[in-house]
Enzyme design. Structure first.
Site: not given
Ligand code: ZN
Ligand code: FE
Length: 256
Positions: A57, A59, A61-62, A115, A134, A172
């Site tokens: 996805h 975001h 942090d990905h 998400h 996530d 995570h």
């Protein structure tokens, strides 16, 4: 084909990036690179050349490492067709029902909104590994930033149908906090109680609790168990529809 070799890279506070290496062809995918530096170092230490990035996805942090890793390696970036505009450097767009060939390994793609509105997951059936970003966490699930409880329950139901031995490579290390919440909505679940104690032991030793397996999540993750009578009763919704139970469990976790 040989099974993929999966290498877990902890980055930042609690993110996991994965390398998935196909020994037969030498292809190596990075799943959800939060950043470039740690990933490039890890691949070099393994002696693996990065050929692909698989994003679950959009975001940061990905996907934060996408462009730098692509510039350094010339790799191919794979991501959600429904979210192509938000995946930096995307080359190949995939969605529900597609397969993607990574070297000699085949990923089946699931659309798993909830998400985010266009989150996807990669299931390498022959390697018993699921990269779910996530969407599903060990003992938890992603927050509903762009989707509904009904969408997320439908997404998790796709994972519920996978073989129990499937390794859940989520993005995570949230497990210990998830466990503290899980026991409040599934208090009679002895398997959960003992898993929770094991998680405390692993974390005290500084060890990862990820990956888990689908079988473990089915037995202990309250978000995967919204159709369980005990969970429904514990949140005051005995006999209710699983979507309603799921929504209530998610709401309680958001406020925990
Ligand atoms: Zn996310
Ligand atoms: Fe994340």
């Amino acid at each position: 084909m040989a099974a993929l070799e999966v290498h877990q890279i902890p980055v930042w506070d609690d993110n996991y990036v994965y390398l998935a290496h196909d020994a037969e062809t030498g292809s190596t995918a990075v799943v959800d690179p939060a950043e470039a530096e740690a990933v490039l170092k890890a691949a070099e230490a393994k002696g693996w050349k990065i050929t692909h990035i698989l994003n679950t996805h959009h975001h940061g942090d990905h996907t934060g490492g996408n462009l730098e890793i692509k510039a350094a390696t010339g790799c191919t970036i794979v991501g959600s067709r429904a979210d192509a505009a938000r995946i930096p450097g995307i080359d190949v767009q995939v969605g529900e029902g597609d397969t993607y060939q990574m070297g000699s390994a085949t990923a089946k793609i699931f659309d798993v909104p909830g998400h985010t509105r266009a989150h996807i997951a990669y299931w390498f059936e022959d390697s018993d590994v699921l990269f779910c970003g996530d969407t599903l966490f060990a003992l938890g699930c992603g927050r509903l930033f762009e989707g509904t409880a009904e969408q997320m329950w439908t997404s998790l139901s796709k994972f519920r149908a996978l073989p129990g031995a499937t390794r859940v490579c989520c993005a995570h290390e949230y497990t210990q906090a998830n466990a503290r919440f899980a026991v409040t909505v599934d208090p009679e679940n002895a398997t959960l109680t003992s898993r929770s104690a094991e998680i405390d032991r692993l974390r005290a030793d500084g060890k990862p609790t990820v990956p888990s397996t689908i079988a473990e999540e089915l037995a202990t993750n309250p978000f995967m168990r919204a159709d369980d009578a005990g969970v429904a009763a514990a949140v005051g919704l005995a006999g209710a529809d699983p979507v309603a139970v799921f929504a209530e469990v998610r709401r309680r976790k958001d406020n925990f």
